[in-house]
Design an enzyme around this catalytic site. Structure first.
Site, PDB file in Angstrom:
ATOM      1  N   CYS A  71       4.016  10.671  86.709  1.00  0.00           N
ATOM      2  CA  CYS A  71       4.998  11.444  87.466  1.00  0.00           C
ATOM      3  C   CYS A  71       5.572  10.529  88.537  1.00  0.00           C
ATOM      4  O   CYS A  71       4.834  10.020  89.391  1.00  0.00           O
ATOM      5  CB  CYS A  71       4.364  12.676  88.098  1.00  0.00           C
ATOM      6  N   CYS A 220      11.895  15.748  89.377  1.00  0.00           N
ATOM      7  CA  CYS A 220      11.064  15.021  88.417  1.00  0.00           C
ATOM      8  C   CYS A 220      11.535  13.573  88.405  1.00  0.00           C
ATOM      9  O   CYS A 220      12.677  13.294  88.016  1.00  0.00           O
ATOM     10  CB  CYS A 220      11.174  15.639  87.025  1.00  0.00           C
TER      11      CYS A 220
END
Length: 275
Positions: A71, A220
């Site tokens: 991530c 994101c």
């Protein structure tokens, strides 16, 4: 158990310092802690750990307990944590992830890290490596039929799989309905993250994201990188551009010489506590 809650562009995670804490079942813990009504509330759980080959190691789990490869927003916060808590004084560090080794450059202000630049590596475009079940070598600007409608997809992996969809207005989309359907389509054997991109200029785009295992999130990092790559491939963005997400802006660059994607964004402490 002590924890730290941090966010990058609004993408919030619970961070556990595994130099001090022992976690036996992170999958179950991620579900409990991430619950925004009965837990702390987050997009998932991140474990900060020692590494045999890098400065540090991270493992991350989505809010449904599934483990993710990487991530981009979370790894910036890992960089902040290890510097702010005295585990390193270096401004260039490496972090081991399931998506490989990532290089971070830390930018301190008043001896605290506020901004981090991450070398996210080369994008993966071969369908079989993303993975996508597709008859061609790559899935770039291809029209796919879904049960409710058609969408034009470009598939990119930045260590985890994404499809990018260009739309006129991200604000008008039913991201939950569309994202959930695409995420679980059988052509994506490991499910997929879905990035909806609205082009504003050659240097700026808006984006909303549906993350597999978490649903719609504020931001994101890997998705923003995938969006830049897909936009460049389709002639919609310059190689250096800003992606604006619900939680904030990320600065992206797809270097033409190395083919590496670089992402720069904030890393912010929310609070520290015990659970």
């Amino acid at each position: 158990m002590k924890f730290t809650k941090m966010h990058g562009a609004g993408n919030d995670y619970i961070y556990i310092d595994c130099f001090k804490e022992k976690i036996d079942c992170p999958e179950e813990l991620a579900i409990r802690l991430s619950d925004r009504h009965k837990g702390i509330g987050s997009d998932g759980l991140v474990l900060i750990m020692p590494s045999d080959k890098c400065s540090f190691r991270m493992r991350m789990f989505n809010s449904d307990g599934s483990e993710a490869q990487m991530c981009g927003n979370a790894i910036r916060c890992v960089g902040k944590y290890v510097y702010d808590n005295g585990y390193t004084r270096k401004l260039n560090i490496t972090i081991e992830t399931l998506a490989g080794v990532k290089q971070l450059e830390l930018f301190p202000t008043n001896d605290k890290i506020r901004k981090v630049k991450v070398n996210m590596g080369k994008p993966i475009l071969l369908a079989k490596d993303i993975p996508v079940i597709w008859e061609k070598e790559k899935l770039i600007y291809e029209t796919i039929d879904f049960s409710s409608e058609q969408w034009i997809l470009t598939a990119v992996s930045m260590g985890n799989p994404h499809v990018v969809i260009f739309v006129e207005k991200v604000s008008r989309l039913d991201v939950k309905r569309i994202g959930k359907e695409i995420e679980h389509h059988p052509m994506f054997p490991e499910k997929i993250n879905v990035d909806f991109v609205e082009i504003l200029s050659l240097y700026h785009a808006k984006m909303r994201v549906w993350e597999r295992g978490s649903g719609e999130t504020q931001a994101c990092g890997t998705g923003a990188c995938a969006a830049l790559v897909a936009s460049v491939l389709n002639g919609k963005l310059n190689r250096k551009a800003t992606i604006s997400l619900l939680g904030g802006d990320l600065e992206l660059e797809w270097d033409e010489k190395t083919e590496h994607v670089f992402m720069t964004g904030d890393a912010s402490l929310v609070f520290i506590g015990e659970f």
